[in-house]
Write a protein that holds these residues in place. Structure first.
Motif, mmCIF file in Angstrom:
data_model
loop_
_atom_site.group_PDB
_atom_site.id
_atom_site.type_symbol
_atom_site.label_atom_id
_atom_site.label_comp_id
_atom_site.label_asym_id
_atom_site.label_seq_id
_atom_site.Cartn_x
_atom_site.Cartn_y
_atom_site.Cartn_z
ATOM 1 N N GLY A 17 -7.394 5.329 4.581
ATOM 2 C CA GLY A 17 -7.843 4.643 3.375
ATOM 3 C C GLY A 17 -6.717 3.890 2.686
ATOM 4 O O GLY A 17 -6.924 2.775 2.176
ATOM 5 N N ASN A 18 -5.526 4.478 2.668
ATOM 6 C CA ASN A 18 -4.382 3.784 2.069
ATOM 7 C C ASN A 18 -4.042 2.506 2.828
ATOM 8 O O ASN A 18 -3.689 1.489 2.221
ATOM 9 N N LEU A 19 -4.158 2.560 4.165
ATOM 10 C CA LEU A 19 -3.871 1.367 4.963
ATOM 11 C C LEU A 19 -4.874 0.260 4.673
ATOM 12 O O LEU A 19 -4.491 -0.908 4.488
ATOM 13 N N PHE A 20 -6.155 0.611 4.611
ATOM 14 C CA PHE A 20 -7.163 -0.406 4.315
ATOM 15 C C PHE A 20 -7.045 -0.909 2.882
ATOM 16 O O PHE A 20 -7.279 -2.088 2.603
ATOM 17 N N GLY A 21 -6.679 -0.011 1.956
ATOM 18 C CA GLY A 21 -6.438 -0.459 0.598
ATOM 19 C C GLY A 21 -5.264 -1.424 0.518
ATOM 20 O O GLY A 21 -5.305 -2.417 -0.227
ATOM 21 N N LEU A 24 -6.454 -4.789 1.696
ATOM 22 C CA LEU A 24 -7.202 -5.491 0.650
ATOM 23 C C LEU A 24 -6.267 -6.071 -0.403
ATOM 24 O O LEU A 24 -6.494 -7.187 -0.899
ATOM 25 N N ASP A 25 -5.215 -5.357 -0.747
ATOM 26 C CA ASP A 25 -4.232 -5.885 -1.700
ATOM 27 C C ASP A 25 -3.554 -7.132 -1.146
ATOM 28 O O ASP A 25 -3.283 -8.083 -1.893
ATOM 29 N N VAL A 26 -3.274 -7.130 0.161
ATOM 30 C CA VAL A 26 -2.668 -8.312 0.783
ATOM 31 C C VAL A 26 -3.618 -9.490 0.713
ATOM 32 O O VAL A 26 -3.225 -10.625 0.393
#
Length: 261
Positions: A17-21, A24-26
């Motif tokens: 989840g942190n990686l996908f978050g 999304l921030d990128v």
């Protein structure tokens, strides 16, 4: 009791989840201005300098192996005249994007992760945040776009070198006819195959850049932690690349029918 409590079964899900978050921030930071053109050009040039020669060298055996395998297979069916078409189809649609992805993730991604990881342990990223500079916008976005830009052109290089290598090995080692090899290029291959390969390269470059940046910006534990982050970024990128390749290829076959179908 303490060891049992320290183990958390939800840790892999939280990391995913942190990686996908982070991804999304990128994406949210992409349209922000001003765009860091100087950083983008420097990173694109650096990635090209560390990947272009290994990619060209890898493309030659890729083309040779595919030519030998495909040439031997179609020879058993008596379809030597389709050697060029099968070779182009295999290189442009599959081999070129995969070879590009491996080099971008192995050489370029590891360099990105090591650079951001060293900045992390030197607390440069924290200093940028104190000064009001977003490291995501200032450092990550140019690197991700640079990886996509280089992957796009490296895919074209691998395609050209792979097809030329396949031609040489098919004509010299397998006794193929040069005219038949060249004339059959369009028998099975079509223009959407080339665009599909280029889109794959863009997606692979995006994945490699995001994973490498994420692991680098979350590195810890000194130089050993940076080394561990580099290793993890390469492994995770490879896994995601092959999964993404399967999904995109399945979608492509549903959207674009095979030539002659």
């Amino acid at each position: 009791m303490s060891e049992r409590s320290s183990w958390q079964p939800t840790a892999p899900l939280r990391a995913t989840g942190n990686l996908f978050g982070f991804a999304l921030d990128v994406f949210r930071a992409l349209p922000r201005r001003p765009f860091q053109w100087r950083e983008f050009l420097q990173q694109a040039w650096f990635l090209a300098s560390v990947t272009i020669v290994p990619t060209a060298l890898v493309a030659i055996p890729f083309g040779a192996v595919i030519a030998l395998q495909v040439g031997g297979l179609i020879k058993q069916f008596g379809a030597q005249s389709f050697a060029g078409a099968a070779m182009v189809l295999a290189v442009v649609r599959e081999a070129a994007p995969i070879a590009t992805a491996l080099l971008i993730a192995g050489a370029g991604g590891s360099a990105i992760c090591a650079d951001l990881g060293s900045r992390k342990i030197r607390e440069e990223l924290d200093a940028m945040r104190v000064l009001g500079i977003d490291p995501l916008h200032r450092l990550v976005v140019p690197r991700v776009l640079g990886a996509m830009f280089v992957a796009f052109f490296l895919n074209g290089l691998v395609s050209v070198v792979g097809v030329i290598g396949g031609y040489i090995f098919n004509v010299i080692l397998q006794g193929g006819t040069p005219g038949a090899y060249l004339a059959s290029f369009t028998a099975l291959a079509q223009l959407p195959d080339l665009w599909a390969g280029e889109i794959k390269a863009l997606v692979f470059g995006l994945i490699a850049g995001i994973v490498a940046s994420y692991k680098g910006m979350n590195a810890g534990g000194g130089p050993k932690g940076v080394g561990d982050a580099v290793n993890q970024s390469v492994v995770i990128t490879f896994m995601l690349l092959f999964f993404a390749n399967f999904v995109m290829q399945a979608i492509y076959f549903q959207v674009v029918p095979p030539k002659g179908a």
